[in-house]
Scaffold this active site. Structure first.
Site, PDB file in Angstrom:
ATOM      1  N   SER A  86     -25.344  17.187  19.778  1.00 50.00           N
ATOM      2  CA  SER A  86     -25.196  16.560  21.084  1.00 50.00           C
ATOM      3  C   SER A  86     -25.486  15.061  21.020  1.00 50.00           C
ATOM      4  O   SER A  86     -24.896  14.369  20.193  1.00 50.00           O
ATOM      5  CB  SER A  86     -26.097  17.296  22.071  1.00 50.00           C
ATOM      6  OG  SER A  86     -25.600  17.118  23.356  1.00 50.00           O
TER       7      SER A  86
ATOM      8  N   HIS B 292     -23.091  25.175  24.609  1.00 51.22           N
ATOM      9  CA  HIS B 292     -23.595  23.944  24.001  1.00 51.22           C
ATOM     10  C   HIS B 292     -24.946  24.220  23.334  1.00 51.22           C
ATOM     11  O   HIS B 292     -25.953  24.415  24.020  1.00 51.22           O
ATOM     12  CB  HIS B 292     -23.758  22.935  25.147  1.00 51.22           C
ATOM     13  CG  HIS B 292     -24.141  21.570  24.717  1.00 51.22           C
ATOM     14  ND1 HIS B 292     -23.300  20.745  24.015  1.00 51.22           N
ATOM     15  CD2 HIS B 292     -25.298  20.861  24.900  1.00 51.22           C
ATOM     16  CE1 HIS B 292     -23.897  19.580  23.797  1.00 51.22           C
ATOM     17  NE2 HIS B 292     -25.115  19.633  24.319  1.00 51.22           N
TER      18      HIS B 292
END
Ligand code: GTR
Length: 418
Positions: free
Chosen positions: A255, A396
């Site tokens: 990320s 995610h």
């Protein structure tokens, strides 16, 4: 379908974003018209590997400094102290903890946690990555020093400080034993040691000390620059560590830390392999595509991540002189790997794939294999040339599946560790 829709909203909620306003319609994504990777600023073509290395690569790097991440000052020599070195994890590992000063002992220090496989008689290759919640969150190992630095809210974090209850809170993302059993070392540093991740984090970051002041220009470095800088200084230490084969260190990040890993790998060619996990906007995903997070959204939500100049492209990413495939290409000819997740639409999985694909011509020009597929791979069908890509099911995150591919990719690129 309903399940999918619920999961989708959930993913957006997790990313801390309001889904309204973001585009998720592939037909409206656009972004096909990318700046020429193998074309000089004056429009003439880059024809040889030498032209790429000597002229086009530095030109692109300078554009990313000026318009996206900001300039990184020249590195200062690190100072360090090994504060502990002990057998750990039931005899599987040696755990070392090292305090590293990147700009003299008055500046904030960073704390490196290193797990070495116990059995190896030779220097071992390593994975190096920043963590989100403190070194003590990577594993429940009670010997890891609890971070005393500012933390984002999370499990076991009280008033921005870690408590004992936060030990191991990030461990699902760090399969330490698997990495060690496969013959690799793991080195990690808490990203908040370098730049506390909030909009007023600058004064408490390493930036004032490394830059010699707080004067700010439109192309001054910011949090992502500081995180990338820390990765390079951690590599300075690993070069001094005899148990590590510093010619085989992979830089990895998830990320926002995937953005930092890519930027570190672009600037510092000592990183022998570069891995982006779900890095999305400002990372592997193409900025020109309007899908999920956009330049305007990221600069508004996180004004402390990029150079101030990047704000000039809010709402007009097509004006950027670079796009993110050029960042991936700065890793060439070193292996680079991009990992996406099916439900992580905020990060634009297709945009991450197209970016990896668009970086391929530089690998070919340099005489090595690029990305070995011409279509976006299906779920759980990793593609691995010098450029690698996979998309997995789920949200995610960094999962065991992701790590299995990263380990396979390192094995494929370097040969299995002895
Ligand atoms: C999100 C941000 C993304 C990504 C993510 C993360 O809120 O919009 O760009 O960096 O955070 O780091 O978890």
């Amino acid at each position: 379908m309903i399940r999918y829709a619920i999961a989708f909203v959930f993913v957006l909620a997790l990313a801390g974003q309001n889904p309204s306003g973001a585009n998720y319609d592939e037909a409206k994504a656009g972004g096909e018209d990318l700046p020429g990777l193998l074309q000089f600023a004056d429009g003439s073509p880059v024809k040889t590997a030498d032209q790429w290395r000597k002229r086009r690569r530095p030109e692109i790097l300078a554009l990313f400094e000026k318009h996206v991440y900001g300039r990184t000052p020249a590195a200062r020599r690190i100072e360090y102290e090994v504060t502990s070195s002990q057998e750990a994890l039931g005899g599987l590992a040696r755990r070392k903890q090292v305090t590293i000063w990147t700009a003299g002992r008055k500046a904030p220090a960073m704390h490196l946690l290193l797990y070495l496989p116990r059995e190896s008689s030779k220097p071992v290759p390593a994975f190096l990555g920043l963590n989100f919640n403190g070194n003590h969150a990577v594993h429940t190992d009670p010997g890891i020093v609890l971070s005393g630095n500012w933390m984002r809210p999370g499990k076991g974090v009280v008033e921005h400080r870690a408590t004992e209850a936060s030990r191991g809170s990030e461990s699902s993302r760090w399969p330490v034993e698997t990495i060690l059993r496969r013959g690799y070392a793991l080195a990690t540093v808490y990203y908040g040691d370098l730049f506390p991740d909030h909009k007023d984090g600058l004064p408490d970051s390493i930036i004032p000390a490394v830059s010699g002041g707080v004067a700010r220009e439109s192309d001054s470095w910011n949090a992502i620059g500081a995180w990338a800088y820390g990765l390079s200084r951690a590599l300075d230490y690993l070069e001094k560590e005899r148990a590590i084969d510093a010619k085989h260190v992979a830089v990895i990040g998830h990320s926002r830390l995937g953005k930092a890993a890519l930027w570190a790998g672009a600037q510092d060619t000592r990183f022998a392999l570069v891995i982006s996990n779900n890095s999305g906007e400002g990372g592997a995903a193409l900025a020109r595509r309007n899908f999920g997070e956009t330049t305007a959204r990221i600069n508004t939500a996180f004004p402390h991540w990029f150079a101030a100049s990047f704000q000039n492209y809010n709402g007009r990413p097509e004006q950027l002189p670079v796009d993110q495939h050029m960042l991936l290409a700065l890793a060439a000819p070193r292996p680079v790997y991009v990992a996406s997740a099916q439900e992580d639409l905020w990060a634009d999985p297709r945009g991450e794939f197209l970016s990896a694909q668009a970086a391929d011509p530089v690998y070919r020009l340099l005489g090595v294999e690029g990305l070995p597929v011409s279509q976006m791979p299906r779920i759980h069908e990793p593609a691995m040339g010098r450029v690698g890509y996979h998309i997995r099911e789920g949200k995610h995150d960094v999962t065991d599946y992701d790590w299995e591919q990263f380990l396979n990719f390192a094995d494929k690129s370097w040969g299995k560790p002895q």
